[in-house]
Write an enzyme that holds these catalytic residues in place. Structure first.
Site, PDB file in Angstrom:
ATOM      1  N   CYS A 153      82.435  11.688  14.502  1.00  0.00           N
ATOM      2  CA  CYS A 153      81.604  12.882  14.346  1.00  0.00           C
ATOM      3  C   CYS A 153      82.464  14.069  13.925  1.00  0.00           C
ATOM      4  O   CYS A 153      83.533  14.298  14.504  1.00  0.00           O
ATOM      5  CB  CYS A 153      80.874  13.196  15.649  1.00  0.00           C
ATOM      6  N   CYS A 204      82.693  19.503  19.645  1.00  0.00           N
ATOM      7  CA  CYS A 204      82.234  19.628  21.030  1.00  0.00           C
ATOM      8  C   CYS A 204      83.383  19.233  21.961  1.00  0.00           C
ATOM      9  O   CYS A 204      83.885  18.106  21.910  1.00  0.00           O
ATOM     10  CB  CYS A 204      81.019  18.745  21.273  1.00  0.00           C
ATOM     11  N   CYS A 238      83.431  15.859  23.997  1.00  0.00           N
ATOM     12  CA  CYS A 238      82.957  14.613  23.394  1.00  0.00           C
ATOM     13  C   CYS A 238      84.079  13.713  22.888  1.00  0.00           C
ATOM     14  O   CYS A 238      84.839  14.090  21.988  1.00  0.00           O
ATOM     15  CB  CYS A 238      81.999  14.928  22.244  1.00  0.00           C
ATOM     16  N   CYS A 291      66.950   4.373  24.863  1.00  0.00           N
ATOM     17  CA  CYS A 291      67.440   5.516  24.110  1.00  0.00           C
ATOM     18  C   CYS A 291      68.580   5.072  23.196  1.00  0.00           C
ATOM     19  O   CYS A 291      69.402   4.241  23.592  1.00  0.00           O
ATOM     20  CB  CYS A 291      67.939   6.600  25.060  1.00  0.00           C
ATOM     21  N   CYS A 343      63.549   6.739  22.556  1.00  0.00           N
ATOM     22  CA  CYS A 343      64.201   8.048  22.465  1.00  0.00           C
ATOM     23  C   CYS A 343      65.415   7.897  21.561  1.00  0.00           C
ATOM     24  O   CYS A 343      66.105   6.863  21.625  1.00  0.00           O
ATOM     25  CB  CYS A 343      64.624   8.541  23.848  1.00  0.00           C
ATOM     26  N   CYS A 348      63.487  16.021  24.823  1.00  0.00           N
ATOM     27  CA  CYS A 348      64.447  15.709  25.881  1.00  0.00           C
ATOM     28  C   CYS A 348      65.613  16.671  25.685  1.00  0.00           C
ATOM     29  O   CYS A 348      66.333  16.580  24.690  1.00  0.00           O
ATOM     30  CB  CYS A 348      64.902  14.253  25.761  1.00  0.00           C
ATOM     31  N   ARG A 402      66.633  14.200  34.719  1.00  0.00           N
ATOM     32  CA  ARG A 402      67.454  12.997  34.561  1.00  0.00           C
ATOM     33  C   ARG A 402      68.860  13.199  35.118  1.00  0.00           C
ATOM     34  O   ARG A 402      69.585  14.103  34.687  1.00  0.00           O
ATOM     35  CB  ARG A 402      67.530  12.599  33.084  1.00  0.00           C
TER      36      ARG A 402
END
Length: 327
Positions: free
Chosen positions: A65, A69, A72, A109, A140, A200, A272
């Site tokens: 990616c 972040c 991450c 998901c 999801c 979500c 969650r």
């Protein structure tokens, strides 16, 4: 009031969208017994407190990616040992979905490490969504930023939920991410909502933020025009190679407070208990269920980090007298 998974006709509607930061801050500051009592009282208006929804999360495209972040391990900017992969085959994803259903999951998901998907990337994703739905599971996906047209396409494939977290407060956000703005995230949420897909959206705590940032994150979520139907609260998993690999871990009681405040301010949402459960004691997880968490991800891996196995969760539920929410 009866214990029920459905609101009864005489249940008061306490959903609000005008929470102030002062009110959210006051909830965080309550003595823990009072906060837990309020959270449980609200929780029982909308859900059976003995039931927890089981979800499974699969990484369908891992690593590489371009975003930064700080939490991450899938960012190409950090050396975390995560190898970049191409999108997995539809057949392989659906085999994992079938296994998840057999293990008791009712929601499946799928996550892809993209800044935003290209239009052709959605071909495989939409086929996966259709296959997951055919298995009788809720679907999801989390794919990064979406355009309005992409959100409509996912809706046409039958997608139930789209995950796109705010991560933290608007004020602290720039300390964690510089490659997309807070408004970018809000825009994607608006596209998802306009397409008719359930939202979500939650965040991550334990990233070095102050309580005021947790207040800000919850206040932002609770004042959206419509509350997210699903609110994941993640405990930071400190991964070697990321900027947040070291640092003081969040106090478990403060984490439970965050769950409780999310429950009170967004009473009808599925709250969650998401990332970080592998490092949580059974007692900490039990406290989070008492605070109003009613969904977990179960299975050996949560994207690229460790997660409790199905059997560990089953044993915990047995000890607590709780059960998986039926599909």
């Amino acid at each position: 009031m009866p214990i029920t998974a459905e609101r009864t006709a005489d249940t008061p509607d306490i959903v609000r969208h005008n929470w102030t930061r002062e009110e959210v801050r006051a909830l965080f500051a309550l003595p823990l017994p009072e906060l837990m009592f309020r959270a449980q009282s609200v929780h029982r208006m909308y859900f059976d407190p003995r039931q927890v929804q089981i979800s499974t999360l699969l990484s369908i495209k891992t690593g590489g990616c371009p975003e930064d972040c700080a939490y991450c391990p899938q960012s190409a900017r950090y050396d975390t040992g995560v190898e970049a992969t191409k999108v997995m085959s539809v057949a392989a994803a659906l085999a994992d979905a079938a296994a998840a259903k057999a293990a008791g999951a009712t929601r499946f998901c799928m996550g892809a490490a993209w800044r935003s998907p290209k239009d052709h990337d959605l071909d495989a994703v939409c086929a996966m969504v259709e296959g997951v739905k055919a298995l009788g599971l809720e679907s999801c996906v989390t794919l990064g930023m979406l355009s309005a047209a992409q959100a409509r396409r996912l809706k046409d494939s039958g997608l139930d939920y789209y995950n796109h977290n705010l991560d933290t407060s608007p004020e602290f956000y720039g300390e964690i991410i510089t490659t997309r703005t807070y408004q970018d995230r809000l825009d994607t949420l608006a596209h998802v909502r306009a397409a008719g897909i359930n939202v979500c959206c939650g965040g991550i705590v334990g990233m070095g933020e102050a309580r005021e940032d947790r207040v800000g994150m919850i206040a932002t979520l609770a004042t959206l025009p419509a509350h997210p139907e699903s609110v994941p609260i993640n405990m930071l998993v400190q991964v070697a190679g990321t900027p947040l690999a070291r640092g003081k871990k969040l106090d478990p009681i403060e984490f439970a407070r965050t769950i409780a405040v999310a429950r009170i301010t967004m009473p009808a949402a599925m709250v969650r208990l998401s990332a970080g459960r592998q490092e949580m004691s059974d007692e900490m997880q039990a406290l989070c269920f008492l605070a109003g968490a009613n969904s977990i991800f179960s299975g050996a891996k949560l994207l690229t980090t460790a997660n409790p196995e199905h059997e560990r969760d089953r044993q915990l539920f047995d000890r607590l007298g709780m059960a998986a929410m039926p599909g």
